[in-house]
Design an enzyme around this catalytic site. Structure first.
Site, mmCIF file in Angstrom:
data_model
loop_
_atom_site.group_PDB
_atom_site.id
_atom_site.type_symbol
_atom_site.label_atom_id
_atom_site.label_comp_id
_atom_site.label_asym_id
_atom_site.label_seq_id
_atom_site.Cartn_x
_atom_site.Cartn_y
_atom_site.Cartn_z
ATOM 1 N N ASN A 23 0.798 -1.240 0.000
ATOM 2 C CA ASN A 23 0.000 0.000 0.000
ATOM 3 C C ASN A 23 0.824 1.280 0.000
ATOM 4 O O ASN A 23 0.318 2.365 0.276
ATOM 5 C CB ASN A 23 -0.970 0.002 1.189
ATOM 6 C CG ASN A 23 -0.227 0.010 2.510
ATOM 7 O OD1 ASN A 23 1.004 -0.151 2.546
ATOM 8 N ND2 ASN A 23 -0.948 0.207 3.595
ATOM 9 N N ASP A 25 3.163 2.576 1.921
ATOM 10 C CA ASP A 25 3.592 3.338 3.106
ATOM 11 C C ASP A 25 5.055 3.055 3.473
ATOM 12 O O ASP A 25 5.542 3.522 4.499
ATOM 13 C CB ASP A 25 2.668 3.076 4.304
ATOM 14 C CG ASP A 25 2.743 1.631 4.793
ATOM 15 O OD1 ASP A 25 3.448 0.807 4.149
ATOM 16 O OD2 ASP A 25 2.099 1.320 5.811
ATOM 17 N N ASP A 29 3.990 -5.707 4.364
ATOM 18 C CA ASP A 29 2.746 -6.023 5.074
ATOM 19 C C ASP A 29 2.188 -7.382 4.647
ATOM 20 O O ASP A 29 2.743 -8.047 3.765
ATOM 21 C CB ASP A 29 1.712 -4.911 4.837
ATOM 22 C CG ASP A 29 1.643 -4.499 3.373
ATOM 23 O OD1 ASP A 29 1.554 -5.412 2.526
ATOM 24 O OD2 ASP A 29 1.713 -3.284 3.075
ATOM 25 N N ASP A 98 5.777 -16.657 14.904
ATOM 26 C CA ASP A 98 6.833 -16.420 15.878
ATOM 27 C C ASP A 98 6.163 -16.275 17.245
ATOM 28 O O ASP A 98 5.242 -15.468 17.404
ATOM 29 C CB ASP A 98 7.572 -15.120 15.516
ATOM 30 C CG ASP A 98 9.048 -15.202 15.820
ATOM 31 O OD1 ASP A 98 9.388 -15.589 16.956
ATOM 32 O OD2 ASP A 98 9.859 -14.866 14.929
ATOM 33 N N ASP A 199 10.737 -17.752 20.147
ATOM 34 C CA ASP A 199 11.782 -16.765 20.416
ATOM 35 C C ASP A 199 12.458 -17.022 21.771
ATOM 36 O O ASP A 199 11.781 -17.217 22.780
ATOM 37 C CB ASP A 199 11.106 -15.384 20.435
ATOM 38 C CG ASP A 199 12.085 -14.248 20.405
ATOM 39 O OD1 ASP A 199 12.799 -14.115 19.407
ATOM 40 O OD2 ASP A 199 12.128 -13.475 21.383
ATOM 41 N N GLU A 256 14.229 -21.147 19.380
ATOM 42 C CA GLU A 256 15.488 -20.397 19.314
ATOM 43 C C GLU A 256 16.156 -20.561 20.668
ATOM 44 O O GLU A 256 15.600 -20.180 21.692
ATOM 45 C CB GLU A 256 15.215 -18.921 19.030
ATOM 46 C CG GLU A 256 16.515 -18.166 18.752
ATOM 47 C CD GLU A 256 16.438 -16.680 19.039
ATOM 48 O OE1 GLU A 256 17.280 -15.944 18.530
ATOM 49 O OE2 GLU A 256 15.541 -16.256 19.786
ATOM 50 N N HIS A 329 16.973 -13.068 10.502
ATOM 51 C CA HIS A 329 16.858 -11.603 10.637
ATOM 52 C C HIS A 329 17.818 -11.022 11.665
ATOM 53 O O HIS A 329 17.844 -9.813 11.863
ATOM 54 C CB HIS A 329 15.414 -11.256 11.019
ATOM 55 C CG HIS A 329 15.051 -11.782 12.372
ATOM 56 N ND1 HIS A 329 14.958 -13.131 12.661
ATOM 57 C CD2 HIS A 329 14.819 -11.142 13.540
ATOM 58 C CE1 HIS A 329 14.664 -13.287 13.931
ATOM 59 N NE2 HIS A 329 14.578 -12.111 14.492
ATOM 60 N N ASP A 330 18.569 -11.879 12.354
ATOM 61 C CA ASP A 330 19.529 -11.401 13.351
ATOM 62 C C ASP A 330 20.973 -11.551 12.881
ATOM 63 O O ASP A 330 21.902 -11.207 13.619
ATOM 64 C CB ASP A 330 19.391 -12.207 14.655
ATOM 65 C CG ASP A 330 18.062 -11.992 15.347
ATOM 66 O OD1 ASP A 330 17.498 -10.886 15.238
ATOM 67 O OD2 ASP A 330 17.582 -12.938 16.012
HETATM 68 C C1 GLC Z 1 15.389 -13.157 19.391
HETATM 69 C C2 GLC Z 1 14.966 -12.531 18.087
HETATM 70 C C3 GLC Z 1 15.527 -11.145 18.019
HETATM 71 C C4 GLC Z 1 14.959 -10.352 19.166
HETATM 72 C C5 GLC Z 1 15.203 -11.041 20.509
HETATM 73 C C6 GLC Z 1 14.326 -10.471 21.578
HETATM 74 O O1 GLC Z 1 16.757 -13.330 19.467
HETATM 75 O O2 GLC Z 1 15.339 -13.332 17.014
HETATM 76 O O3 GLC Z 1 15.266 -10.513 16.797
HETATM 77 O O4 GLC Z 1 15.535 -9.072 19.189
HETATM 78 O O5 GLC Z 1 14.918 -12.413 20.466
HETATM 79 O O6 GLC Z 1 12.992 -10.823 21.360
HETATM 80 CA CA CA Z 2 2.582 -1.345 3.777
#
Ligand code: GLC
Ligand code: CA
Length: 556
Positions: A23, A25, A29, A98, A199, A256, A329-330
């Site tokens: 959209n 922004d 999404d 997640d 997580d 994790e 993503h980390d």
């Molecule tokens: C996990 C996630 C990370 C987040 C952290 C706290 O390591 O992968 O992205 O910042 O937990 O939730």
């Molecule tokens: Ca968006």
């Protein structure tokens, strides 16, 4: 070993903020993800792990949740979610959510209540302690800087937060917390989702004595690790979760597990499915850590990498299940970390993929990895968005532990933001990610590295990943075979075999920019070449590997 769908699956992680904006922004999404499903179907993945899409004030990009049963306005609505789920299922793709339940946001109603008074019914949902000699209850440091304890004026006590002060830790000792978390999990599973990525689940049980931890490298804070990672009751809680929630559904679960050892993983991910299906371990990703933990520019040593991954392969075999990953993503981009960003970018991306996907375990692909996306040429600290990087920059430079210049160099190499720039769909403005202004800068290399270009070219990284995924479906030995490391001492080559019921597989990967000679075990000479990232036609006894070359040979 029991055969299950989640052992045979390949998972793709979507980071919603950066995947596709529907959209304009500037923020990815849910409708964008729905639009991207055909692309993922084409790649051939079975499962999507969706980073958090719940309501959140976004202190840590959604890992700070203020309502577990609502969608973040930036991402759309619950109707958008339901549509995405239905469209994914229509294509035979399952969805993992997640599950962030070590902590909530400080804006979650439970915490708003909890901090309001000492006798509030939600007080014990979190971990409150009296000051000790006018100071924090112990010396623990938080992952995102400073003390892990935050003083709250209202009731003159401290609350625990292992991450930012806007992420207070839940008190799992309180049975009501467990009841509420389990009910919330039921709600999502009843909606039809297929499981959870959990997580920092290894941190949910704290040693109730809350002792000081060993001093960290900066000499200011102690580590909570020994008293929190794989804490006293974590296995009890996960067994309870299995009995009360997971056992009622056909799910896939991955925890994790920072600080997890092989011994602990055998409990978390036991073959009897009494807790979770698998964990993410960190040993191979932490090999380039050091004095200043992750803030350095060291390279991972290949011999150590092989030792570590091989230990997980052989010690879990038959007892527990592995997850396989280079990226999420980390983590910074793997091509920039272990491969080559320049001349051999594509070949090294394919080599790294081969090395990982031929092992035993469930492979995870992080968005853009299948294009060979690289780290990002961030300049100053103002280019970064990640709370961990920004806080560490200020904390370490202001304390005089690192110069600004050096710290920037380390952040450019290691920051989580390297993984979080927009997915590169095509070479149009903003890489086809958004028609607006993206929330974080793009990697300027999208003009050459993008999905559209790779879909149109047979020898692209995308098509190579597609083939690896297909091979896993065709050859049982790739999923279930026993692993054995070869050439353990080689500083150039990662080679290993897999074996199942008379089927044998040999994987050979050159981790260097040089041409190297490899002595191929006799039995594989003349074997069938399953996949290769060069023009190779056959395998000979004293074979020559080109820079970053990889190949796989099958005997059956
Ligand atoms: C996990 C996630 C990370 C987040 C952290 C706290 O390591 O992968 O992205 O910042 O937990 O939730
Ligand atoms: Ca968006």
């Amino acid at each position: 070993m029991k055969h299950t769908w989640w052992k045979e699956s390949v998972v793709y992680q979507v980071y919603p903020r950066s995947f596709r904006d529907s959209n304009g922004d500037g923020i990815g999404d849910l409708n964008g993800i729905t639009e991207g499903l055909d692309y993922l179907k084409e790649l051939g993945i079975d499962v999507i792990w969706l980073s958090p899409v719940y309501q959140s004030p976004n202190d840590d990009n959604g890992y700070d949740i203020s309502d577990y049963q609502a969608i973040m306005a930036d991402f759309g609505t619950m109707e958008d979610f339901d549509r995405m789920l239905a469209e994914a299922h229509k294509r035979g793709i399952r969805i993992l959510m997640d599950l962030v339940v070590n902590h909530t946001s400080d804006e979650h109603p439970w915490f708003v209540e909890s901090r309001s008074s000492k006798d509030n019914p939600h007080r014990d949902y979190y971990i409150w302690k009296e000051p000790k000699e006018g100071r924090e209850p112990n010396n623990w440091g938080a992952c995102f800087g400073g003390s892990a304890w935050q003083y709250d004026e209202k009731t003159e006590m401290y609350y625990l937060h292992l991450f930012s002060k806007k992420q207070p830790d839940l008190n799992w000792e309180n049975p009501k917390v467990r009841d509420d978390v389990f009910a919330m999990m039921d709600w999502w599973l009843d909606k039809g989702i297929d499981g959870f990525r959990m997580d920092v689940i290894s941190l949910i049980s704290k040693d109730q004595r809350f002792p000081d931890g060993p001093m960290g490298p900066d000499g200011r804070y102690g580590s909570f690790g020994p008293y929190v990672a794989n804490g006293p009751r974590v296995h009890e809680y996960l067994k309870e979760m299995r009995q009360r929630v997971l056992s009622k559904y056909d799910t896939m679960t991955v925890g994790e597990a920072s600080g997890v050892t092989v011994e602990e993983a055998k409990k978390y991910a036991a073959e009897d499915e009494s807790e979770l299906n698998m964990v993410f371990q960190f040993e191979h990703m932490d090999l380039d850590g050091g004095e200043s933990f992750k803030w350095n520019t060291r390279k991972i040593d290949l011999v150590e990498l092989k030792q570590t991954l091989s230990k997980w392969q052989t010690e879990l075999a038959g007892k527990a299940w592995n997850s396989l990953y280079w990226n999420n993503h980390d983590q910074p981009r793997i091509v920039s970390r272990l491969g080559d960003e320049e001349e051999y970018r594509e070949r090294s991306a394919k080599m790294l993929a081969t090395c990982l996907h031929m092992m035993q375990g469930t492979p995870y692909i992080y968005q853009g990895e299948e294009l060979g996306m690289t780290n990002v040429p961030f300049q100053g600290i103002e280019d970064f968005r990640d709370i961990e990087s920004i806080n560490a920059f200020h904390e370490l430079t202001e304390a005089g532990i690192m110069s600004e210049e050096r710290m920037l160099e380390c952040i450019r190499y290691k920051s989580r933001d390297n993984a979080r720039t927009p997915f590169q769909w095509d070479d149009s403005e903003n890489a086809g990610f958004t028609s607006g202004t993206p929330w974080i800068m793009l990697n300027p290399n999208y003009k050459t590295i993008n999905a559209k270009e790779q879909l149109s070219r047979k020898d692209s990284v995308f098509h190579y990943y597609q083939k690896l995924i297909r091979l896993r479906k065709e050859q049982e030995v790739i999923v279930y075979g026993d692993y054995q490391l070869l050439l353990a001492d080689s500083h150039e080559i990662y080679a290993y075999t897999r074996e199942l019921d008379g089927q044998k597989l040999l994987t050979v990967c050159n981790f260097t920019k040089e041409t190297v000679t490899v002595e191929v075990p006799e039995e594989f000479v003349g074997g069938r070449l399953l996949i290769s990232n060069t023009e190779r036609k056959e395998v000979t006894k004293n074979d020559e590997l080109q820079p970053y070359e990889a190949f796989v040979v099958l005997l059956s």
